[in-house]
Design an enzyme around this catalytic site. Structure first.
Site, PDB file in Angstrom:
ATOM      1  N   CYS A 270      66.045  64.208 -48.124  1.00 44.15           N
ATOM      2  CA  CYS A 270      66.463  64.823 -49.388  1.00 44.15           C
ATOM      3  C   CYS A 270      67.917  64.386 -49.605  1.00 44.15           C
ATOM      4  O   CYS A 270      68.191  63.185 -49.537  1.00 44.15           O
ATOM      5  CB  CYS A 270      66.296  66.345 -49.338  1.00 44.15           C
ATOM      6  SG  CYS A 270      67.045  67.143 -47.906  1.00 44.15           S
TER       7      CYS A 270
ATOM      8  N   ASN B 248      72.591  62.366 -57.965  1.00 47.37           N
ATOM      9  CA  ASN B 248      73.373  62.234 -56.734  1.00 47.37           C
ATOM     10  C   ASN B 248      74.033  60.862 -56.631  1.00 47.37           C
ATOM     11  O   ASN B 248      74.993  60.678 -55.875  1.00 47.37           O
ATOM     12  CB  ASN B 248      72.475  62.464 -55.515  1.00 47.37           C
ATOM     13  CG  ASN B 248      72.412  63.927 -55.126  1.00 47.37           C
ATOM     14  OD1 ASN B 248      73.218  64.428 -54.353  1.00 47.37           O
ATOM     15  ND2 ASN B 248      71.429  64.627 -55.664  1.00 47.37           N
TER      16      ASN B 248
ATOM     17  N   ARG C  64      73.020  79.114 -44.107  1.00 47.77           N
ATOM     18  CA  ARG C  64      71.833  79.552 -44.839  1.00 47.77           C
ATOM     19  C   ARG C  64      71.482  81.021 -44.572  1.00 47.77           C
ATOM     20  O   ARG C  64      70.972  81.708 -45.452  1.00 47.77           O
ATOM     21  CB  ARG C  64      70.638  78.677 -44.458  1.00 47.77           C
ATOM     22  CG  ARG C  64      70.824  77.196 -44.790  1.00 47.77           C
ATOM     23  CD  ARG C  64      70.949  76.971 -46.283  1.00 47.77           C
ATOM     24  NE  ARG C  64      71.126  75.552 -46.581  1.00 47.77           N
ATOM     25  CZ  ARG C  64      72.313  74.984 -46.823  1.00 47.77           C
ATOM     26  NH1 ARG C  64      73.411  75.728 -46.816  1.00 47.77           N
ATOM     27  NH2 ARG C  64      72.406  73.700 -47.077  1.00 47.77           N
TER      28      ARG C  64
ATOM     29  N   TRP D 215      68.675  68.151 -44.161  1.00 48.56           N
ATOM     30  CA  TRP D 215      68.574  69.269 -43.218  1.00 48.56           C
ATOM     31  C   TRP D 215      67.941  70.523 -43.823  1.00 48.56           C
ATOM     32  O   TRP D 215      67.793  71.529 -43.136  1.00 48.56           O
ATOM     33  CB  TRP D 215      69.938  69.617 -42.625  1.00 48.56           C
ATOM     34  CG  TRP D 215      71.047  69.889 -43.619  1.00 48.56           C
ATOM     35  CD1 TRP D 215      70.960  70.528 -44.804  1.00 48.56           C
ATOM     36  CD2 TRP D 215      72.422  69.511 -43.465  1.00 48.56           C
ATOM     37  NE1 TRP D 215      72.168  70.596 -45.414  1.00 48.56           N
ATOM     38  CE2 TRP D 215      73.099  69.987 -44.611  1.00 48.56           C
ATOM     39  CE3 TRP D 215      73.142  68.862 -42.482  1.00 48.56           C
ATOM     40  CZ2 TRP D 215      74.472  69.795 -44.806  1.00 48.56           C
ATOM     41  CZ3 TRP D 215      74.515  68.679 -42.674  1.00 48.56           C
ATOM     42  CH2 TRP D 215      75.156  69.135 -43.824  1.00 48.56           C
TER      43      TRP D 215
ATOM     44  N   ARG E 196      65.255  70.684 -47.227  1.00 48.82           N
ATOM     45  CA  ARG E 196      63.901  70.313 -47.660  1.00 48.82           C
ATOM     46  C   ARG E 196      63.260  69.300 -46.718  1.00 48.82           C
ATOM     47  O   ARG E 196      62.047  69.357 -46.467  1.00 48.82           O
ATOM     48  CB  ARG E 196      63.955  69.761 -49.084  1.00 48.82           C
ATOM     49  CG  ARG E 196      64.263  70.801 -50.130  1.00 48.82           C
ATOM     50  CD  ARG E 196      64.669  70.195 -51.458  1.00 48.82           C
ATOM     51  NE  ARG E 196      66.037  69.674 -51.424  1.00 48.82           N
ATOM     52  CZ  ARG E 196      66.715  69.282 -52.506  1.00 48.82           C
ATOM     53  NH1 ARG E 196      66.139  69.342 -53.695  1.00 48.82           N
ATOM     54  NH2 ARG E 196      67.941  68.828 -52.405  1.00 48.82           N
TER      55      ARG E 196
END
Length: 856
Positions: free
Chosen positions: A444, A333, A490, A448, A450
């Site tokens: 993470c 990342n 999700r 919002w 893990r």
């Protein structure tokens, strides 16, 4: 070659399988065993009104399409398939009852496919045998169902088109939740509930209100933390709540500066405070340290350091920064500007990586688990039970190797490993907060997914309040809804902007659970070369993150059956409500979106609906855990690593593929039945005790009445005896005067007086009757006996009655008008009429001498 599977017995009178012609099934697939013997019924068109009496329809639920003679392949059951504006409804052909397996809310559908199955030619069959036209529906709730339609009809096309239209609304406003409105499940403002939870965490007894939100007076504080209104207009961070708990030593200006160093401006904020030690759980997104991992922010470092308040004795509290990602993902990342913190930049801190995979790995794992359960379930979507797989009569194919392969397939899905990773990370956080009094910052990538899983599960372990029904609601609303878990992405719901997250066409992947994905479910019939037409209900951002967290909660409930007020049934109903999109609580991706578009006011509230379900039965409702003992686990739950071995959650994972095994909690079910029976006996006992009390009271009343009657009777007997005694005394007294007394049956007495002074005999009447109008006197009601004697004589001068009577009757009267017996009182006036009052007690004791009667 393995022999063809034997047919299961159907539950219908007109079975779709020709059980009498088994040799026709040889060398054919399962679909060849279907006999389409149902009489054709005219197809309804979209918008048509159903002619059935559909009492099962919800408020504002409207029928769009209705098709008869459809077969649910999973259970070999025929019935009517109905598409409404809320769900796909399947009714039994005979009883018209709702078949739960074939009934699924439209929002719960992940994907649906049109499949054409061509049959292999056999000596017993013609080459022109029509192909099987099937519709496969894959759900987000672990089910894969298949419907069979009559060949050479447009039934499947009609249902498919209706599903495309209803599952792909033009905007969020076309969903059933907005059409039905809030109804009786009205929703109070979630912002008020969030503030109440903040006040509880800070130890404030205040009660939040909309007035406090509007005038900004909700910014309370304690010794270490304060509620900030810096994000009240969502200008700081659009995915954070309007109110944030930050260290009291940090100003709003520093909060604004620190937010720029975190991804999506999701800066570190407090989400839970330990009431005794002062340790906190904080959450954020990844820091923007860059590809060289050398970018820093003084305000961010100051904010993170302020999370560690001093311990007793001046010792500095330790800080753990828990990165939920694998280390390599965190480093990757960095190439996009993200990354992870360096312990050298954050005072007295330690960086820990939990190695939890991203949303895409979770989605694929979930799909593999769903495929596994469908393949080895008793109600598989290909119509074949796992007992009949490969012609064997035992689970897994009848031999040890195939059973071992089936078990390894479950392990290959990876779902239980992911659940274990989340459980282990949460337990690690809870242990360090409770045992070391350390503060933990969790993040993470975006903070919002893990992050929310780890933080909310750790809080559930630490604080027993969140293991109650009210606390669990507060936890979900705070850490999942207020802190911006993107439920619309999700869960796969339409976007608020009017467009949708639903692509018009997605290529089928091996994880979708189609027939070709599992070699164990290949039938002897060949699929057509034409690719099956598919329609996806979800986008690439779909992932069962919230479902996985609820699965983790169920694992904790299995380990600590006495620690939770709610039951596993409550968790299943909660997931069904979330996936069905029947209520507006989980719409949109953030609190800002829900508030901006007025979702809480326009839709019903899921929490009000669940509370209404429980209100009828009280604590005996299935949502309550009968084993709950708040005193047994009134502190943190710190499970050891050896106990964090998850298993399948029967009530959710197995309820469609293995319905009988879904009732794994038989002990709880038996206890629930015993408790219901005990409650009934308790109520019967209370009724019996109430009746016994009433009877006892009645008996006491009757006993009091009997005693009163005895007292009255005794008093009457005494009065009778006294009356007899006085009557005898009166009789003797009158007879002593030379009178004759005659008693009549009416109670009156006549007194005849014979005297030389009076020529005519006088008549005295003694009566107990009331005073007459002719001048007779009534006896007095006083306690002393008094007798009224009326003198009736024709020659008696009525002008001087006292003198005449006294001269005639009383020998004690003197000539001068005086009386020789002054105490007798016989000549006293009792009324305006003439009367003599005699004291018979005195008469009885009076000695009468003959000289008294001699005239002077």
């Amino acid at each position: 070659m393995a022999s063809a599977p034997k047919p299961r017995s159907g539950g219908r009178s007109n079975s779709l399988r020709d059980s009498h012609d088994s040799d026709k099934m040889e060398a054919t697939g399962l679909w060849d065993a279907l006999e389409w013997t149902i009489e054709p019924v005219s197809r309804s068109v979209p918008g048509a009104v159903s002619h059935l009496n559909l009492d099962c329809l919800l408020e504002a639920e409207q029928v769009q399409v209705e098709e008869h003679g459809v077969v649910l392949i999973n259970t070999d059951e025929a019935g009517t398939l109905i598409v409404t504006n809320f769900r796909l409804l399947f009714l039994s052909e005979g009883t018209r009852k709702v078949i739960p397996l074939g009934t699924i809310p439209l929002a719960t559908i992940e994907k649906f496919n049109k499949i054409v199955v061509k049959n292999q030619s056999t000596p017993h069959q013609s080459d022109k045998t029509p192909s099987r036209r099937l519709l496969q529906v894959i759900g987000k709730d672990m089910r894969i169902i298949v419907f069979g339609f009559r060949p050479k009809t447009r039934q499947r096309r009609t249902v498919f088109d209706a599903l495309v239209t209803c599952t792909k609304p033009a905007s969020l406003w076309d969903l059933y939740a907005f059409v039905s409105g809030p109804s009786k499940y009205s929703n109070t403002n979630p912002k008020v509930r969030l503030l109440n939870e903040y006040f509880r965490l800070l130890g404030k007894g205040s009660c939040a209100s909309m007035d406090m939100i509007e005038d900004g007076s909700f910014t309370l504080s304690n010794n270490f933390w304060r509620i900030s209104s810096v994000n009240s207009s969502y200008s700081l961070c659009q995915t954070y709540p309007f109110a944030l708990i930050v260290p009291k030593s940090i100003t709003d200006e520093e909060v604004i500066q620190a937010s720029s160093f975190r991804a999506r401006c999701r800066l570190p904020v407090v989400t839970w405070c330990h009431p005794r030690t002062g340790a906190v759980l904080a959450r954020s997104s990844q820091p923007l340290v860059g590809i060289m991992m050398n970018m820093r922010s003084n305000t961010d470092e100051k904010l993170v350091a302020a999370l560690c308040s001093e311990l007793t004795g001046g010792k500095r509290r330790k800080l753990y920064i828990a990165d939920a990602r694998p280390r390599k993902n965190a480093l990757a990342n960095g190439a996009m500007g993200g990354g992870s913190e360096s312990s050298s930049n954050y005072f007295q801190s330690e960086i820990v990586f939990f190695g939890i995979d991203n949303i895409h790995a979770m989605r694929d794992s979930f799909a593999r688990l769903r495929d596994y359960l469908d393949t080895h379930g008793t109600a598989s979507s290909d119509g074949m039970s796992s007992f009949l797989r490969h012609g064997g009569w035992t689970w897994g194919g009848g031999n040890l190797s195939s059973m071992s392969a089936s078990v390894s397939t479950l392990g290959d899905s990876g779902w239980l490993i992911h659940v274990q990773s989340v459980l282990a990370g949460s337990a690690w956080i809870a242990a360090h907060v409770d045992l070391e009094s350390a503060s933990v910052l969790v993040h993470c990538s975006d903070g919002w997914d893990r992050t929310t899983q780890l933080v909310s599960l750790a809080i559930l372990l630490l604080d027993p309040y969140y293991r109650t029904l009210n606390g669990f609601q507060a936890l979900v609303e705070k850490d999942w809804l207020a802190f911006g878990h993107p439920f619309a992405d999700r869960v796969g719901m339409p976007a608020i902007t009017g467009s949708t997250n639903i692509p018009s066409e997605l290529p089928r992947q091996s994880s979708t659970g189609s027939f070709q994905s599992s070699p164990n479910r290949q039938t002897a019939g060949s699929f057509s070369s034409q690719a099956p037409t598919s329609h996806a209900q979800t986008s690439n951002n779909y992932s069962p993150i919230f479902l996985q967290w609820v699965d983790c909660v169920s694992q904790l409930m299995r380990m600590y059956p006495f620690a939770f007020e709610f039951s596993s049934v409550f968790l299943v109903d909660l997931l069904d409500c979330v996936l069905s999109s029947r209520f507006g609580n989980f719409f949109c991706n953030s609190e800002m979106e829900r508030q901006h578009w007025g979702v809480p006011e326009a839709c019903g509230c899921m929490w009000a609906y669940l509370a209404d379900l429980r209100s009828s039965d009280g604590t005996s409702h299935v949502h309550y855990n009968y084993f709950y003992d708040p005193l047994k686990h009134n502190g943190p739950l710190l499970p050891p690593a050896a106990a964090l071995a998850p298993t399948l959650w029967p009530q959710f994972h197995l309820r469609w593929a293995c319905p009988s095994e879904a009732q794994a909690g038989e002990l709880e079910a038996q206890f629930r039945k015993m408790d219901v029976k005990f409650s009934e006996l308790q109520k019967a006992k209370e009724v019996a005790e109430k009746k016994a009390k009433e009877i006892t009271t009645l008996m006491e009343t009757l006993s009091a009445d009997v005693r009163h009657e005895k007292q009255v009777s005794s008093s009457a007997m005494k009065l009778v005896k006294r009356a007899n005694k006085e009557s005898e005394a009166m009789k003797r007294a009158i007879q002593s005067l030379g009178c004759k007394v005659h008693f009549s049956s009416s109670g009156d007495c006549t007194v005849d007086i014979e005297s030389s002074v009076i020529e005519a005999p006088q008549k005295l009447l003694c009566s107990s009757s009331k005073r007459q109008s002719d001048g007779s006197l009534q006896n007095d009601d006083k306690s002393d006996l008094s007798v009224s004697i009326t003198v009736m004589a024709d020659d008696v001068d009525s002008s001087n009655p006292i003198a005449r009577v006294c001269e005639t009757l009383c020998p004690l009267r003197m000539r001068d008008g005086g009386c020789r017996w002054p105490d007798a009182g016989c000549a006293q006036l009792g009324s305006q009429f003439v009367g003599l009052k005699a004291n018979f007690e005195a008469f009885d004791h009076l000695s009468i001498y003959d000289s008294y009667f001699q005239p002077k």
